[in-house]
Design a protein around this motif. Structure first.
Motif, PDB file in Angstrom:
ATOM      1  N   ALA A  49      -2.398  19.452  -4.867  1.00 35.69           N
ATOM      2  CA  ALA A  49      -2.748  20.653  -4.102  1.00 35.69           C
ATOM      3  C   ALA A  49      -1.694  20.861  -3.025  1.00 35.69           C
ATOM      4  O   ALA A  49      -1.681  20.171  -2.017  1.00 35.69           O
ATOM      5  CB  ALA A  49      -4.133  20.502  -3.492  1.00 35.69           C
ATOM      6  N   PHE A  50      -0.797  21.790  -3.262  1.00 32.81           N
ATOM      7  CA  PHE A  50       0.243  22.118  -2.286  1.00 32.81           C
ATOM      8  C   PHE A  50      -0.329  23.111  -1.279  1.00 32.81           C
ATOM      9  O   PHE A  50      -0.955  24.093  -1.669  1.00 32.81           O
ATOM     10  CB  PHE A  50       1.465  22.721  -2.979  1.00 32.81           C
ATOM     11  CG  PHE A  50       2.170  21.767  -3.883  1.00 32.81           C
ATOM     12  CD1 PHE A  50       3.023  20.808  -3.366  1.00 32.81           C
ATOM     13  CD2 PHE A  50       1.981  21.817  -5.249  1.00 32.81           C
ATOM     14  CE1 PHE A  50       3.686  19.916  -4.200  1.00 32.81           C
ATOM     15  CE2 PHE A  50       2.631  20.936  -6.095  1.00 32.81           C
ATOM     16  CZ  PHE A  50       3.484  19.985  -5.569  1.00 32.81           C
ATOM     17  N   THR A  51      -0.102  22.868  -0.002  1.00 36.44           N
ATOM     18  CA  THR A  51      -0.557  23.798   1.019  1.00 36.44           C
ATOM     19  C   THR A  51       0.573  24.762   1.358  1.00 36.44           C
ATOM     20  O   THR A  51       1.706  24.598   0.894  1.00 36.44           O
ATOM     21  CB  THR A  51      -1.024  23.050   2.289  1.00 36.44           C
ATOM     22  OG1 THR A  51       0.075  22.291   2.805  1.00 36.44           O
ATOM     23  CG2 THR A  51      -2.173  22.106   1.970  1.00 36.44           C
ATOM     24  N   ASP A  52       0.270  25.765   2.178  1.00 38.44           N
ATOM     25  CA  ASP A  52       1.297  26.719   2.603  1.00 38.44           C
ATOM     26  C   ASP A  52       2.517  25.974   3.122  1.00 38.44           C
ATOM     27  O   ASP A  52       2.383  25.013   3.879  1.00 38.44           O
ATOM     28  CB  ASP A  52       0.768  27.625   3.710  1.00 38.44           C
ATOM     29  CG  ASP A  52      -0.261  28.630   3.216  1.00 38.44           C
ATOM     30  OD1 ASP A  52      -0.418  28.770   1.986  1.00 38.44           O
ATOM     31  OD2 ASP A  52      -0.911  29.264   4.060  1.00 38.44           O
ATOM     32  N   TYR A  53       3.678  26.401   2.722  1.00 35.47           N
ATOM     33  CA  TYR A  53       4.983  25.883   3.154  1.00 35.47           C
ATOM     34  C   TYR A  53       5.358  24.529   2.547  1.00 35.47           C
ATOM     35  O   TYR A  53       6.427  24.016   2.850  1.00 35.47           O
ATOM     36  CB  TYR A  53       5.086  25.824   4.690  1.00 35.47           C
ATOM     37  CG  TYR A  53       4.751  27.144   5.333  1.00 35.47           C
ATOM     38  CD1 TYR A  53       5.618  28.223   5.214  1.00 35.47           C
ATOM     39  CD2 TYR A  53       3.566  27.320   6.015  1.00 35.47           C
ATOM     40  CE1 TYR A  53       5.314  29.450   5.786  1.00 35.47           C
ATOM     41  CE2 TYR A  53       3.244  28.545   6.591  1.00 35.47           C
ATOM     42  CZ  TYR A  53       4.117  29.606   6.467  1.00 35.47           C
ATOM     43  OH  TYR A  53       3.806  30.814   7.021  1.00 35.47           O
ATOM     44  N   ASP A  54       4.509  23.906   1.715  1.00 35.08           N
ATOM     45  CA  ASP A  54       4.904  22.659   1.045  1.00 35.08           C
ATOM     46  C   ASP A  54       6.029  22.919   0.053  1.00 35.08           C
ATOM     47  O   ASP A  54       6.987  22.160  -0.020  1.00 35.08           O
ATOM     48  CB  ASP A  54       3.728  22.037   0.279  1.00 35.08           C
ATOM     49  CG  ASP A  54       2.791  21.231   1.149  1.00 35.08           C
ATOM     50  OD1 ASP A  54       3.120  21.002   2.332  1.00 35.08           O
ATOM     51  OD2 ASP A  54       1.730  20.830   0.646  1.00 35.08           O
ATOM     52  N   VAL A  55       5.903  23.990  -0.733  1.00 37.77           N
ATOM     53  CA  VAL A  55       6.900  24.320  -1.751  1.00 37.77           C
ATOM     54  C   VAL A  55       7.873  25.325  -1.145  1.00 37.77           C
ATOM     55  O   VAL A  55       7.493  26.440  -0.781  1.00 37.77           O
ATOM     56  CB  VAL A  55       6.243  24.892  -3.019  1.00 37.77           C
ATOM     57  CG1 VAL A  55       7.299  25.202  -4.076  1.00 37.77           C
ATOM     58  CG2 VAL A  55       5.189  23.934  -3.562  1.00 37.77           C
ATOM     59  N   GLN A  56       9.121  24.896  -0.996  1.00 33.41           N
ATOM     60  CA  GLN A  56      10.140  25.724  -0.358  1.00 33.41           C
ATOM     61  C   GLN A  56      11.376  25.838  -1.252  1.00 33.41           C
ATOM     62  O   GLN A  56      11.670  24.919  -2.012  1.00 33.41           O
ATOM     63  CB  GLN A  56      10.553  25.132   0.990  1.00 33.41           C
ATOM     64  CG  GLN A  56       9.417  25.016   1.969  1.00 33.41           C
ATOM     65  CD  GLN A  56       9.857  24.481   3.314  1.00 33.41           C
ATOM     66  OE1 GLN A  56      10.997  24.075   3.512  1.00 33.41           O
ATOM     67  NE2 GLN A  56       8.942  24.488   4.262  1.00 33.41           N
ATOM     68  N   HIS A  68      17.867  31.854   4.179  1.00 27.92           N
ATOM     69  CA  HIS A  68      16.571  31.648   4.809  1.00 27.92           C
ATOM     70  C   HIS A  68      15.697  30.893   3.802  1.00 27.92           C
ATOM     71  O   HIS A  68      15.771  31.149   2.599  1.00 27.92           O
ATOM     72  CB  HIS A  68      15.945  33.002   5.154  1.00 27.92           C
ATOM     73  CG  HIS A  68      14.550  32.924   5.633  1.00 27.92           C
ATOM     74  ND1 HIS A  68      14.228  32.531   6.907  1.00 27.92           N
ATOM     75  CD2 HIS A  68      13.386  33.167   4.996  1.00 27.92           C
ATOM     76  CE1 HIS A  68      12.920  32.535   7.036  1.00 27.92           C
ATOM     77  NE2 HIS A  68      12.383  32.922   5.887  1.00 27.92           N
ATOM     78  N   VAL A  69      14.886  29.969   4.250  1.00 30.74           N
ATOM     79  CA  VAL A  69      14.009  29.207   3.358  1.00 30.74           C
ATOM     80  C   VAL A  69      12.791  30.052   3.007  1.00 30.74           C
ATOM     81  O   VAL A  69      12.114  30.584   3.888  1.00 30.74           O
ATOM     82  CB  VAL A  69      13.570  27.884   4.019  1.00 30.74           C
ATOM     83  CG1 VAL A  69      12.551  27.161   3.162  1.00 30.74           C
ATOM     84  CG2 VAL A  69      14.779  26.990   4.277  1.00 30.74           C
ATOM     85  N   ALA A  70      12.539  30.188   1.712  1.00 33.41           N
ATOM     86  CA  ALA A  70      11.351  30.892   1.225  1.00 33.41           C
ATOM     87  C   ALA A  70      10.304  29.846   0.848  1.00 33.41           C
ATOM     88  O   ALA A  70      10.648  28.734   0.456  1.00 33.41           O
ATOM     89  CB  ALA A  70      11.711  31.735   0.008  1.00 33.41           C
ATOM     90  N   SER A  71       9.035  30.194   0.967  1.00 35.30           N
ATOM     91  CA  SER A  71       7.990  29.231   0.626  1.00 35.30           C
ATOM     92  C   SER A  71       6.879  29.901  -0.169  1.00 35.30           C
ATOM     93  O   SER A  71       6.694  31.120  -0.116  1.00 35.30           O
ATOM     94  CB  SER A  71       7.418  28.588   1.890  1.00 35.30           C
ATOM     95  OG  SER A  71       6.833  29.559   2.716  1.00 35.30           O
ATOM     96  N   LEU A  72       6.152  29.085  -0.916  1.00 34.01           N
ATOM     97  CA  LEU A  72       5.016  29.564  -1.693  1.00 34.01           C
ATOM     98  C   LEU A  72       3.737  29.397  -0.884  1.00 34.01           C
ATOM     99  O   LEU A  72       3.641  28.487  -0.058  1.00 34.01           O
ATOM    100  CB  LEU A  72       4.871  28.763  -2.983  1.00 34.01           C
ATOM    101  CG  LEU A  72       6.004  28.824  -3.993  1.00 34.01           C
ATOM    102  CD1 LEU A  72       5.647  27.991  -5.216  1.00 34.01           C
ATOM    103  CD2 LEU A  72       6.287  30.255  -4.401  1.00 34.01           C
TER     104      LEU A  72
END
Length: 88
Positions: A49-56, A68-72
């Motif tokens: 379970a990835f939370t906000d900003y875990d996957v960048q 700029h870093v994008a996140s899921l």
């Protein structure tokens, strides 16, 4: 519905590269460590379970400048979920 519960049965993440991007990296731990991207996609590991900003994702131009870093948003990849009810 993944828009509601953040669960998807398809862990494929497609990357749309900027016109000047020559490489890209992704992180599954909020930017602590980075993996080099291959082609234009990667697959999330199942059951985490990835939370906000875990996957960048970040991209690099020819000079080595990072974008700029994008996140899921929060997401969990679970192949056992019925496709009718899980779609990111």
């Amino acid at each position: 519905d993944s828009a509601v519960d953040g669960v998807t049965n398809d862990g494929l993440v497609n990357i749309v590269l900027a016109q000047d991007a020559v490489s890209w990296q992704y992180s599954l731990d909020a930017g602590v460590s980075w993996q080099d991207g291959i082609d234009t996609s990667f697959v999330l590991p199942e059951g985490i379970a990835f939370t906000d900003y875990d996957v960048q994702i970040k991209q690099f131009d020819l000079a080595g400048n990072a974008s700029h870093v994008a996140s899921l948003p929060s997401v969990t990849f679970d192949e056992s979920v019925d496709a009718r009810f899980a779609d990111v």
